[in-house]
Motif scaffolding. Structure first.
Motif, mmCIF file in Angstrom:
data_model
loop_
_atom_site.group_PDB
_atom_site.id
_atom_site.type_symbol
_atom_site.label_atom_id
_atom_site.label_comp_id
_atom_site.label_asym_id
_atom_site.label_seq_id
_atom_site.Cartn_x
_atom_site.Cartn_y
_atom_site.Cartn_z
ATOM 1 N N MET A 26 0.845 -1.197 0.000
ATOM 2 C CA MET A 26 0.000 0.000 0.000
ATOM 3 C C MET A 26 0.874 1.238 0.000
ATOM 4 O O MET A 26 1.831 1.333 0.764
ATOM 5 C CB MET A 26 -0.915 0.010 1.236
ATOM 6 C CG MET A 26 -1.886 1.180 1.258
ATOM 7 S SD MET A 26 -2.850 1.215 2.788
ATOM 8 C CE MET A 26 -1.540 1.478 3.986
ATOM 9 N N ASN A 27 0.529 2.189 -0.878
ATOM 10 C CA ASN A 27 1.299 3.428 -0.985
ATOM 11 C C ASN A 27 0.329 4.610 -0.918
ATOM 12 O O ASN A 27 -0.194 5.049 -1.948
ATOM 13 C CB ASN A 27 2.086 3.440 -2.303
ATOM 14 C CG ASN A 27 2.956 4.676 -2.438
ATOM 15 O OD1 ASN A 27 3.386 5.253 -1.440
ATOM 16 N ND2 ASN A 27 3.209 5.088 -3.671
ATOM 17 N N ARG A 66 -1.561 8.033 -1.053
ATOM 18 C CA ARG A 66 -1.361 9.224 -1.870
ATOM 19 C C ARG A 66 -2.233 10.351 -1.329
ATOM 20 O O ARG A 66 -3.366 10.111 -0.896
ATOM 21 C CB ARG A 66 -1.715 8.947 -3.340
ATOM 22 C CG ARG A 66 -0.965 7.776 -3.932
ATOM 23 C CD ARG A 66 -1.125 7.719 -5.449
ATOM 24 N NE ARG A 66 -2.507 7.616 -5.873
ATOM 25 C CZ ARG A 66 -3.178 6.460 -5.955
ATOM 26 N NH1 ARG A 66 -2.596 5.317 -5.584
ATOM 27 N NH2 ARG A 66 -4.418 6.416 -6.378
ATOM 28 N N GLU A 111 -4.232 13.769 -2.171
ATOM 29 C CA GLU A 111 -4.825 14.527 -3.263
ATOM 30 C C GLU A 111 -5.496 15.761 -2.688
ATOM 31 O O GLU A 111 -6.286 15.668 -1.744
ATOM 32 C CB GLU A 111 -5.835 13.649 -4.014
ATOM 33 C CG GLU A 111 -5.234 12.351 -4.541
ATOM 34 C CD GLU A 111 -6.288 11.362 -5.010
ATOM 35 O OE1 GLU A 111 -7.498 11.710 -4.959
ATOM 36 O OE2 GLU A 111 -5.926 10.237 -5.416
ATOM 37 N N ARG A 169 -5.626 8.756 -0.207
ATOM 38 C CA ARG A 169 -6.065 7.570 -0.938
ATOM 39 C C ARG A 169 -5.183 6.382 -0.559
ATOM 40 O O ARG A 169 -3.980 6.381 -0.801
ATOM 41 C CB ARG A 169 -6.002 7.809 -2.452
ATOM 42 C CG ARG A 169 -6.538 6.643 -3.279
ATOM 43 C CD ARG A 169 -6.675 7.015 -4.745
ATOM 44 N NE ARG A 169 -7.583 8.128 -4.930
ATOM 45 C CZ ARG A 169 -8.917 8.025 -4.920
ATOM 46 N NH1 ARG A 169 -9.476 6.834 -4.725
ATOM 47 N NH2 ARG A 169 -9.671 9.084 -5.090
ATOM 48 N N PHE A 202 -6.307 2.984 -1.294
ATOM 49 C CA PHE A 202 -6.536 1.911 -2.270
ATOM 50 C C PHE A 202 -7.207 2.485 -3.513
ATOM 51 O O PHE A 202 -7.735 3.598 -3.494
ATOM 52 C CB PHE A 202 -7.428 0.814 -1.677
ATOM 53 C CG PHE A 202 -6.880 0.190 -0.416
ATOM 54 C CD1 PHE A 202 -5.940 -0.818 -0.485
ATOM 55 C CD2 PHE A 202 -7.307 0.629 0.830
ATOM 56 C CE1 PHE A 202 -5.429 -1.390 0.672
ATOM 57 C CE2 PHE A 202 -6.799 0.061 1.991
ATOM 58 C CZ PHE A 202 -5.863 -0.945 1.918
ATOM 59 N N ASP A 203 -7.213 1.700 -4.579
ATOM 60 C CA ASP A 203 -7.850 2.125 -5.824
ATOM 61 C C ASP A 203 -9.113 1.344 -6.140
ATOM 62 O O ASP A 203 -9.877 1.730 -7.018
ATOM 63 C CB ASP A 203 -6.869 1.987 -6.995
ATOM 64 C CG ASP A 203 -5.700 2.959 -6.882
ATOM 65 O OD1 ASP A 203 -5.954 4.150 -6.595
ATOM 66 O OD2 ASP A 203 -4.551 2.524 -7.051
ATOM 67 N N THR A 204 -9.335 0.229 -5.467
ATOM 68 C CA THR A 204 -10.522 -0.574 -5.722
ATOM 69 C C THR A 204 -11.233 -0.896 -4.413
ATOM 70 O O THR A 204 -10.608 -0.988 -3.355
ATOM 71 C CB THR A 204 -10.163 -1.903 -6.428
ATOM 72 O OG1 THR A 204 -9.222 -2.628 -5.630
ATOM 73 C CG2 THR A 204 -9.566 -1.624 -7.801
ATOM 74 N N ASN A 261 -10.300 -3.729 2.804
ATOM 75 C CA ASN A 261 -9.770 -2.373 2.981
ATOM 76 C C ASN A 261 -10.096 -1.798 4.351
ATOM 77 O O ASN A 261 -9.352 -0.966 4.890
ATOM 78 C CB ASN A 261 -10.356 -1.423 1.930
ATOM 79 C CG ASN A 261 -9.923 -1.734 0.523
ATOM 80 O OD1 ASN A 261 -9.064 -2.581 0.307
ATOM 81 N ND2 ASN A 261 -10.525 -1.063 -0.436
ATOM 82 N N TYR A 265 -14.674 4.090 1.147
ATOM 83 C CA TYR A 265 -14.254 2.790 0.623
ATOM 84 C C TYR A 265 -12.737 2.637 0.538
ATOM 85 O O TYR A 265 -12.169 1.634 0.938
ATOM 86 C CB TYR A 265 -14.798 2.582 -0.787
ATOM 87 C CG TYR A 265 -16.265 2.799 -0.960
ATOM 88 C CD1 TYR A 265 -17.152 1.734 -0.791
ATOM 89 C CD2 TYR A 265 -16.777 4.040 -1.312
ATOM 90 C CE1 TYR A 265 -18.505 1.915 -0.972
ATOM 91 C CE2 TYR A 265 -18.128 4.234 -1.488
ATOM 92 C CZ TYR A 265 -18.994 3.172 -1.321
ATOM 93 O OH TYR A 265 -20.340 3.351 -1.500
ATOM 94 N N THR A 266 -12.088 3.634 -0.035
ATOM 95 C CA THR A 266 -10.653 3.543 -0.321
ATOM 96 C C THR A 266 -9.881 4.773 0.159
ATOM 97 O O THR A 266 -8.667 4.821 -0.001
ATOM 98 C CB THR A 266 -10.427 3.406 -1.840
ATOM 99 O OG1 THR A 266 -11.018 4.546 -2.505
ATOM 100 C CG2 THR A 266 -11.075 2.131 -2.385
ATOM 101 N N THR A 267 -10.583 5.735 0.717
ATOM 102 C CA THR A 267 -9.970 7.023 1.040
ATOM 103 C C THR A 267 -10.402 7.548 2.405
ATOM 104 O O THR A 267 -11.352 7.041 3.018
ATOM 105 C CB THR A 267 -10.360 8.086 -0.006
ATOM 106 O OG1 THR A 267 -11.798 8.267 0.043
ATOM 107 C CG2 THR A 267 -9.944 7.690 -1.412
#
Length: 231
Positions: A1-2, A4, A6, A16, A18-20, A25, A51-53
């Protein structure tokens, strides 16, 4: 996991993770939420997990906020000890209050009883709150129950209506517009101004729907007014 960062606004950023969307999660999101709460302290205005953020609003200088986030998330590990509260939500599954129940059954090649069984078979994590106060986005439903949103949303959906959209499920806390596939109705009050925190559900909680008879639904204070009569 990296993770980010925004930029959302001068005083807000989106972290962020995750992306999905994935049920796995949530322990990470909850762990990040706890760390960010501790890191920002009194300078935290709002923190909204999803969900991911995580959306973070703060009074700190933007550069300081970025530094706090980076330090807080160093060595992040999933919070396996925080599984949230568990809820059992009774639902009367019937076409008069859940008009898409027959259609969903036909589309999936299942009986209505099998649709109900599959919907009740899983314990769903609450990914996020949004759309309306107390509206908890949950998932993921069995792939056989996945259904696209209605092409034309309804102008009026009854409070307590339980629905499915794609692989998510939810219950409407109040009367509102909506485009989810409705399959039943719960008597549970999901949003209450007299309740501490207002919303029954919070991100990280887990929900299991339990099928009840019409008599049980009414005894629990349910409103069985057909959806078409509310239009």
């Amino acid at each position: 996991m990296n993770p980010r960062i925004e930029v959302v606004a001068i005083d807000s950023v989106m972290v962020r993770l995750f992306d999905t969307i994935d049920e796995a999660n949530m322990p990470w999101v909850l762990a990040a939420s706890e760390r960010l709460h501790a890191a920002f302290g009194a300078s935290l205005v709002d923190l909204v997990p999803s969900y991911t953020t995580l959306m973070v609003q703060f009074t700190s200088a933007p550069g300081e906020a970025r530094a706090l986030i980076g330090k807080a998330l160093e060595g992040l590990q999933p919070d396996t000890g925080n599984t949230g509260r568990r809820h059992q939500i009774p639902v009367w599954y019937h076409a008069s209050v859940g008009p898409e129940l027959p259609q969903l059954a036909a589309r999936s090649g299942l009986s209505e009883a099998e649709v109900v069984r599959l919907h009740c078979a899983r314990e769903y994590p609450v990914f996020a709150l949004g759309f309306a106060p107390g509206f908890g986005f949950m998932g993921l439903v069995d792939e056989r129950l996945a259904s696209p949103r209605l092409s034309t949303p309804r102008k009026r959906v009854a409070a307590g209506s339980v629905g499915i959209a794609e692989r998510q499920t939810a219950a409407y806390p109040t009367v509102s517009p909506g485009g989810w596939n409705l399959i039943g109705r719960t008597p549970v009050k999901l949003f209450d101004r007299e309740r501490d925190g207002y919303s029954l559900l919070q991100p990280g909680d887990r929900v299991r729907f339990v099928a009840v008879s019409h008599a049980e639904f009414m005894a629990l204070g349910g409103d069985d007014t057909p959806l078409e009569a509310l239009a």
